[in-house]
Design an enzyme around this catalytic site. Structure first.
Site, PDB file in Angstrom:
ATOM      1  N   GLN A 154       0.849  -1.199   0.000  1.00 52.55           N
ATOM      2  CA  GLN A 154       0.000   0.000   0.000  1.00 52.55           C
ATOM      3  C   GLN A 154       0.879   1.242   0.000  1.00 52.55           C
ATOM      4  OE1 GLN A 154      -3.432  -0.682   3.067  1.00 52.55           O
ATOM      5  NE2 GLN A 154      -1.790  -2.093   3.546  1.00 52.55           N
ATOM      6  N   HIS A 206      -1.764   1.110  -4.073  1.00 56.59           N
ATOM      7  CA  HIS A 206      -2.193   2.501  -3.866  1.00 56.59           C
ATOM      8  C   HIS A 206      -1.373   3.474  -4.719  1.00 56.59           C
ATOM      9  CE1 HIS A 206      -4.362   1.776   0.267  1.00 56.59           C
ATOM     10  NE2 HIS A 206      -5.075   1.403  -0.769  1.00 56.59           N
ATOM     11  N   ASN A 241       3.051  -7.230  13.087  1.00 58.14           N
ATOM     12  CA  ASN A 241       2.640  -5.838  13.295  1.00 58.14           C
ATOM     13  C   ASN A 241       3.058  -5.379  14.693  1.00 58.14           C
ATOM     14  OD1 ASN A 241       1.056  -4.116  11.391  1.00 58.14           O
ATOM     15  ND2 ASN A 241       0.044  -3.560  13.290  1.00 58.14           N
TER      16      ASN A 241
HETATM   17  P1  OAD Z   1      -1.441   2.794   9.199  1.00 57.07           P
HETATM   18  O1  OAD Z   1      -0.758   4.012   9.680  1.00 57.07           O
HETATM   19  O2  OAD Z   1      -2.922   2.780   9.235  1.00 57.07           O
HETATM   20  O3  OAD Z   1      -0.950   1.518  10.019  1.00 57.07           O
HETATM   21  C1  OAD Z   1       0.403   1.233  10.216  1.00 57.07           C
HETATM   22  C2  OAD Z   1       0.525  -0.025  11.068  1.00 57.07           C
HETATM   23  O4  OAD Z   1       1.891  -0.344  11.176  1.00 57.07           O
HETATM   24  C3  OAD Z   1      -0.015   0.145  12.489  1.00 57.07           C
HETATM   25  O5  OAD Z   1      -0.881  -0.953  12.794  1.00 57.07           O
HETATM   26  C4  OAD Z   1       1.253   0.073  13.365  1.00 57.07           C
HETATM   27  O6  OAD Z   1       1.020  -0.611  14.588  1.00 57.07           O
HETATM   28  C5  OAD Z   1       2.189  -0.729  12.495  1.00 57.07           C
HETATM   29  N1  OAD Z   1       3.621  -0.446  12.697  1.00 57.07           N
HETATM   30  C6  OAD Z   1       4.229   0.746  12.976  1.00 57.07           C
HETATM   31  N2  OAD Z   1       5.559   0.608  12.995  1.00 57.07           N
HETATM   32  C7  OAD Z   1       5.808  -0.711  12.728  1.00 57.07           C
HETATM   33  C8  OAD Z   1       6.998  -1.476  12.597  1.00 57.07           C
HETATM   34  N3  OAD Z   1       8.207  -0.942  12.730  1.00 57.07           N
HETATM   35  N4  OAD Z   1       6.862  -2.794  12.310  1.00 57.07           N
HETATM   36  C9  OAD Z   1       5.643  -3.367  12.172  1.00 57.07           C
HETATM   37  N5  OAD Z   1       4.492  -2.692  12.286  1.00 57.07           N
HETATM   38  C10 OAD Z   1       4.567  -1.381  12.548  1.00 57.07           C
HETATM   39  O7  OAD Z   1      -0.888   2.513   7.723  1.00 57.07           O
HETATM   40  P2  OAD Z   1      -1.503   1.574   6.593  1.00 57.07           P
HETATM   41  O8  OAD Z   1      -2.208   0.416   7.176  1.00 57.07           O
HETATM   42  O9  OAD Z   1      -0.440   1.326   5.620  1.00 57.07           O
HETATM   43  O10 OAD Z   1      -3.899   5.130   1.855  1.00 57.07           O
HETATM   44  O11 OAD Z   1      -2.567   2.552   5.944  1.00 57.07           O
HETATM   45  C11 OAD Z   1      -3.317   2.104   4.863  1.00 57.07           C
HETATM   46  C12 OAD Z   1      -3.656   3.252   3.955  1.00 57.07           C
HETATM   47  O12 OAD Z   1      -4.233   4.312   4.715  1.00 57.07           O
HETATM   48  C13 OAD Z   1      -2.454   3.909   3.299  1.00 57.07           C
HETATM   49  O13 OAD Z   1      -2.011   3.231   2.140  1.00 57.07           O
HETATM   50  C14 OAD Z   1      -2.985   5.271   2.960  1.00 57.07           C
HETATM   51  C15 OAD Z   1      -3.694   5.588   4.248  1.00 57.07           C
HETATM   52  O14 OAD Z   1      -4.752   6.468   4.144  1.00 57.07           O
HETATM   53  C16 OAD Z   1      -4.111   6.148   1.035  1.00 57.07           C
HETATM   54  O15 OAD Z   1      -3.546   7.221   1.154  1.00 57.07           O
HETATM   55  C17 OAD Z   1      -5.110   5.817  -0.032  1.00 57.07           C
END
Ligand code: OAD
Length: 251
Positions: free
Chosen positions: A106, A124, A218
């Site tokens: 993503q 994305h 995660n």
């Molecule tokens: P999020 O910010 O929603 O989630 C990030 C996840 O990574 C969280 O659950 C954290 O706990 C975890 N995390 C943080 N640091 C970490 C690490 N070092 N190792 C493992 N896990 C870790 O980001 P996404 O799920 O990617 O879309 O968000 C999805 C979409 O929402 C993005 O692609 C973007 C956003 O809006 C668009 O812009 C269309």
């Protein structure tokens, strides 16, 4: 190590990554309560087509800023471990042990490719590519001049980043590739994503209902942590290299 055993046994692996995998490269995630991009900026002002039409200069500048942050960042051991996994699977396939590997991200930051991953589905989109609002003709960001923002396109429109904004469809070719990979997958590994954004958040439940084994790596629990076969809570950049080393040492 259980995760390594499951990956080693799998024939068709799909890996899904989110912003968490790039966090250890210094790039902010979206939903971290303090540092997350969406805790500092309003996505409705920056990541929708309405926002771009209202204030194309602001939106262009924000994506150029994000591009600069991504360019300054370096891939971390988590990205590198996934590139190694792809290479290992390719080597196995060459030895007549037919396997497949699909990395769906993503993230729009290009760090998987810089770490050496070759087949990456950017579901994305990417901030490295921009397209004309009139014709859809694409250019690499480094081919554009940002002295004037929004950047005029030679086809009469203006240039926008090739990223998926809220309310937009996912890119068609990437969706077809994803669908095919999910249908044949026997192991699904989700890394560093909060599982809040559809339709990508449903990929893991699709894989589960299709009979695939599922693993999540995660930092924090997610809505899927209890449903997956194996949930590993921790940092991707620490866990993934250990998992990949273990897979390779089974040889
Ligand atoms: P999020 O910010 O929603 O989630 C990030 C996840 O990574 C969280 O659950 C954290 O706990 C975890 N995390 C943080 N640091 C970490 C690490 N070092 N190792 C493992 N896990 C870790 O980001 P996404 O799920 O990617 O879309 O968000 C999805 C979409 O929402 C993005 O692609 C973007 C956003 O809006 C668009 O812009 C269309």
């Amino acid at each position: 190590m259980h995760a390594a055993r499951l990956l080693h046994e799998a024939k068709s692996i799909v890996v899904l990554t989110g912003a968490g995998i790039s966090a250890e490269s210094g790039l902010a995630t979206f939903r971290d309560p303090e540092e997350g991009l969406w805790s500092k900026y309003d996505p409705m002002e920056l990541a929708t087509i309405d926002a771009f039409e209202r204030d194309p200069e602001l939106v262009t500048r924000w994506y150029v800023w994000r591009f600069a942050r991504a360019q300054d960042a370096q891939p971390n051991p988590g990205h590198e471990a996934l590139a190694q996994l792809e290479q290992w699977i390719n080597e196995q396939t060459t030895c007549n042990d037919d396997r497949s590997f699909t990395l769906i991200t993503q993230n729009v930051d290009g760090l998987h490719q810089r770490a050496g991953s070759h087949r990456v589905i950017e579901i994305h989109g990417s901030i490295l590519r921009w397209r004309c609002t009139n014709t859809g003709a694409e250019k690499r960001l480094d081919e554009l001049c940002f002295d004037q923002t929004p950047v005029p396109s030679e086809h009469g429109g203006i240039m926008r980043p090739c990223v998926v904004w809220f309310g937009e469809m996912l890119p068609e070719k990437e969706m077809i590739q994803t669908q095919q990979a999910l249908e044949s997958c026997d192991l699904f590994l989700s890394i560093g994503t909060s599982g809040q954004v559809q339709p990508v958040a449903s990929f893991v439940s699709f894989a589960l209902s299709n009979g695939a084994r599922t693993i999540e790596i995660n930092r924090d629990p997610t809505p899927m942590s209890e449903a997956v076969d194996l949930s590993i809570m921790g940092l991707a950049g620490e866990i993934l290299p250990r998992v990949i080393d273990a897979i390779i040492s089974f040889e």
